[in-house]
Design an enzyme around this catalytic site. Structure first.
Site, PDB file in Angstrom:
ATOM      1  N   ASP A 232      36.120  23.796 -65.323  1.00  0.00           N
ATOM      2  CA  ASP A 232      37.052  23.368 -64.299  1.00  0.00           C
ATOM      3  C   ASP A 232      37.217  24.552 -63.338  1.00  0.00           C
ATOM      4  O   ASP A 232      36.877  25.689 -63.674  1.00  0.00           O
ATOM      5  CB  ASP A 232      38.398  22.921 -64.899  1.00  0.00           C
TER       6      ASP A 232
HETATM    7  C1  BGC Z   1      40.786  19.975 -61.133  1.00  0.00           C
HETATM    8  C2  BGC Z   1      39.493  19.201 -61.329  1.00  0.00           C
HETATM    9  C3  BGC Z   1      38.760  19.130 -60.022  1.00  0.00           C
HETATM   10  C4  BGC Z   1      38.510  20.548 -59.532  1.00  0.00           C
HETATM   11  C5  BGC Z   1      37.786  20.602 -58.205  1.00  0.00           C
HETATM   12  C6  BGC Z   1      40.562  21.330 -60.491  1.00  0.00           C
HETATM   13  O1  BGC Z   1      41.757  21.935 -60.175  1.00  0.00           O
HETATM   14  O2  BGC Z   1      41.426  20.137 -62.383  1.00  0.00           O
HETATM   15  O3  BGC Z   1      39.754  17.921 -61.810  1.00  0.00           O
HETATM   16  O4  BGC Z   1      37.564  18.430 -60.174  1.00  0.00           O
HETATM   17  O5  BGC Z   1      39.764  21.199 -59.355  1.00  0.00           O
HETATM   18  O6  BGC Z   1      38.611  20.140 -57.195  1.00  0.00           O
END
Ligand code: BGC
Length: 790
Positions: A232
């Protein structure tokens, strides 16, 4: 797909630096390729209910992305209980990604809705792993059919937003296997995603991004996942340990600022070189699989996608209550439409899944085409406060109409990534409006727009309630059609609506500061409510129809697998769909296993008078529990009850089956009486080891993983936060906007190590360590470290 000889040759011709570069992004959204070898750089983008391809790859610009179709959020998709339909959504999402040259779409999210307060529940499917896994798999199959990779997220046990960057989810292995991991397992075995995104949080003491058991033993060796594990955004704690544990790709990346660590580790023998070879080979496989996504000339049909979004919104709309058959309304009726959401729809949640829709339907426009409609806003869209003048106007408008439609729900600030709710109530202005309108006109229908359960204190005072969730860009018109019977309310709840938050099994369990203790073990959602015999407002699986169904002739054959067949008949006068839900009731002592669990389902559409035999096959796993002592699925032989129904509390037929098996009964873990709690020691016994202290780090012992909020005693931290807040105010003007709330939470909850992401790589690890020394009161060492880095 295994590495081919060709792949091996390409990997062998890469330099160490090239391989290290493949293990991290180039920026927020693009990856590195190896231009010298013709390996392209890929582009990734959010997200679960629409494409969020940002206008720039160098930063996160929530709200500024290419126009795309905003499909209903996962909460609404899940209530369709229709994997075929969700696969169609996946195909549409894949087509949009491909048309924009995006190779990997970051979704779906299959985390279990352990608590209805989780701010991201609108992005997740269900409290039940079978349903979440099947829908996740369908979404993945659809997206990948277009040559675009999916990224199944957030692996694993990311069930709250509160302290998501640091919280340690303490989950016993049986609950993990039977509930939390089971949703991922279903999505992986049924959908074969090309990438998986590991979560921010820790699981049982170890960050997901460096959790070898999770990323390698379970994901790859036991489930056969053969793709890329991506972090993530900002979830990597120790980069080298992460790679060794099974992580492939760190996101975001900033021009290789971490690559040297990897190169050094390989050269020093601290990281086996073949770890990078493996990742490089997996990367080449991803490149090969997504080749179509990078071809020119793909387009998609916006109108068709809008229509599909509308169909899903209607299929996911749940008719919670319909006393006296008030709905559907007759075309041409004299209606009052009340509530600002009817004109300015609430159709998605905030955070990284936020779509820039290419079109947006509102309910009022469609309703006024179907009926003689008057309107009053009733409340201010951006405020919880009761506005007496708007209330009085709404009551007058309601009195003059035959039927009233009140549009209510949660306002934007309630549901955002990064924040959990603190209660389940609607805004006071919405509750007051509904109560006042219902008192003025008994023919009041409430249409709810929210991404997760809410308390409905007035539910006994209105004859009809429709849960329309956050229904995407076509939800306004689609749900209007449902109200007038032009479409049927096809939805069934994929989660329980309790009467009140205090009824929820986890409401009093610690969710920080250091750890969230999953003391309820396997008793999540309806598994708890049904086992405890607790009264609920609307049970899991509930949803009415405009027609009625009979379930007859239930039979079950086999001793595991078991084939369950039931005949469903539409006994009403309208066409409609029924979701046949198959629950297995275990013979175990109360608490040893949940009283019943969903083990199969099927959605059938029937014309008036039509009958169809529906067959659902229950494999042996449907009867199994996870035995941690043997590390395997165990089937206890005996007589099980198969229950077929229209919700977990509306069982229409049962049949007994004798299942063969030689495992002992599952160990007991009694469910406390309503009002009582699971105690810590009892959970420690199930967890299998002592629970760590659940306290925040004290001054002097702060680490790079301590949330800034816990370090607020230090002037250094306060200065850092103040500086960041000042900068944030420069681009987010409204302090009450969801974006401001998200950033505020982030600045409290992020640890120092995430400064590298926030500064796009400029605040390096040594600088963070210097700041940490200062925060811990080691001034001289900290200042020396910072001076060296100037
Ligand atoms: C989120 C993800 C997301 C990623 C990119 C993170 O903060 O938890 O779900 O895909 O950001 O935006």
């Amino acid at each position: 797909m295994t590495a081919t000889a060709g792949t091996d040759r390409v990997v062998a011709s890469m330099t160490l630096a090239e391989k290290a570069a493949l293990c991290a992004g180039r920026d927020f959204w693009s990856l590195y390729g190896v231009p010298r070898l013709g390996v392209p750089a890929l582009l990734v983008a959010d997200g679960p209910h629409g494409l969020r391809k940002e206008l720039s790859t160098g930063q996160v610009q929530l709200g500024q992305s290419v126009p795309a179709t905003c499909f209903p959020t996962a909460a609404a998709m899940a209530s369709t209980w229709d994997p075929d339909l969700i696969e169609q959504v996946g195909r549409a999402l894949g087509a949009e990604a491909r048309a924009e040259g995006v190779s990997v779409l970051l979704g779906p999210g299959v985390n279990i809705k352990r608590t209805p307060l989780c701010g991201r529940n609108f992005e997740y499917f269900s409290e039940d792993p079978l349903l979440a896994g099947r829908l996740g798999a369908a979404w993945i199959r659809g997206v990948q059919s277009q040559g675009v990779g999916a990224s199944l997220k957030h692996f694993a046990a990311n069930n709250q937003e509160h302290r998501r960057f640091s919280v340690d989810a303490l989950v016993d292995e049986r609950a993990l296997r039977e509930v939390y991991l089971a949703a991922f397992e279903g999505a992986i075995t049924g959908g074969a995603p090309w990438t998986v995104m590991c979560a921010y949080n820790r699981l049982n003491g170890t960050y997901a991004a460096e959790h070898e058991w999770l990323l390698t033993r379970v994901l790859r060796e036991q489930w056969g996942f053969d793709g890329i594990v991506v972090s993530d955004w900002g979830a990597v704690n120790e980069r080298v340990e992460g790679l060794a544990a099974g992580l492939d790709l760190e996101m975001p990346g900033f021009g290789g600022h971490h690559d040297q660590l990897v190169v050094d580790a390989v050269q020093a023998g601290a990281l086996p070189a073949d770890v990078l070879d493996r990742t490089a080979a997996r990367f080449l496989t991803l490149v090969e699989r997504t080749a179509q996504a990078r071809e020119d000339g793909h387009t998609y049909d916006r109108d068709a996608h809008h229509a599909l979004a509308g169909r899903v919104a209607a299929e996911g709309a749940v008719l919670l209550k319909n006393d006296g058959g008030l709905l559907p309304l007759a075309p041409g009726a004299r209606i009052a439409v009340i509530g600002a959401f009817a004109k300015q729809p609430r159709f998605q949640g905030a955070g990284s899944s936020h779509i820039n829709p290419h079109r947006l339907d509102d309910a009022y426009t469609r309703l006024s085409a179907l009926a003689e409609a008057t309107y009053a806003p009733g409340y201010r869209r951006d405020s919880d406060e009761i506005d007496e003048a708007l209330l009085a106007e709404a009551v007058a408008v309601a009195r003059a109409a035959d039927t009233v439609l009140v549009y209510a729900g949660l306002t934007d600030s309630y549901e955002t990534e990064g924040l959990d709710r603190t209660h389940l109530r609607l805004p006071a202005s919405h509750d007051a409006l509904i109560a006042a309108v219902a008192a003025a006109n008994p023919r009041t229908v409430v249409v709810l727009h929210n991404g997760a359960p809410v308390e409905l204190p007035w539910h006994g005072d209105v004859p009809a309630i429709v849960e329309a969730y956050l229904g995407g860009q076509a939800g306004g018109s689609a749900v209007a059609d449902v109200l007038f019977g032009l479409a049927e309310p096809g939805g069934r709840l994929a989660e329980t609506f309790p009467h009140r938050w205090a009824d929820n099994p986890v409401h009093a369990l610690p969710n920080g500061p250091r750890q969230a203790e999953y003391r309820e073990s396997v008793h999540v959602g309806y598994r708890y409510y049904d086992t405890a015999g607790a009264d609920v407002l609307f049970p899991f699986g509930h949803g009415l129809s405009y027609t009625s169904f009979d379930h007859t002739g239930l039979s079950a054959t086999g001793t595991g697998p078991v084939e369950v067949t039931v005949t469903v008949t539409n006994t009403g006068e309208r066409a409609g769909s029924e979701v046949v839900q198959v629950y297995v009731h275990h013979p175990a002592a109360a608490g040893a296993r949940p009283d019943q669990e969903l083990k199969g389902f099927a959605k059938v559409r029937l014309a008036p008078g039509e009958s169809r035999a529906v067959t659902v096959v229950l494999d042996r796993r449907a009867f199994a529990w996870y035995d941690v002592t043997t590390a395997s699925w165990a089937v206890t032989g005996g007589r099980y009850e198969i229950r077929v129904g229209a919700s977990s509390r509306d069982i229409r037929a049962t049949v007994a089956v004798d299942v063969t098996g030689d495992a002992p009964p599952a160990p007991a873990y009694p469910v406390p009486a309503p009002g009582q709690q699971w105690d810590r020691d009892g959970f420690a016994a199930v967890y299998g080891r002592p629970l760590p202290d659940n306290t925040a780090d004290a001054p002097g012992t702060f680490t790079l993983n301590t949330p800034l909020h816990d370090m607020r005693s230090s002037p250094v931290t306060r200065l850092l936060q103040a500086t960041a807040r000042r900068q944030a105010r420069g681009f987010v003007k409204d302090p009450k906007s969801p974006m401001a709330l998200l950033i505020g939470a982030m600045l409290d909850e992020m640890p120092l190590r995430m400064l590298s992401m926030m500064s796009r790589g400029r605040i390096s690890r040594p600088v963070q360590e210097g700041l940490l020394d200062l925060a811990n009161g080691r001034w001289a060492r900290g200042l020396r470290a910072l001076a060296r880095r100037r």
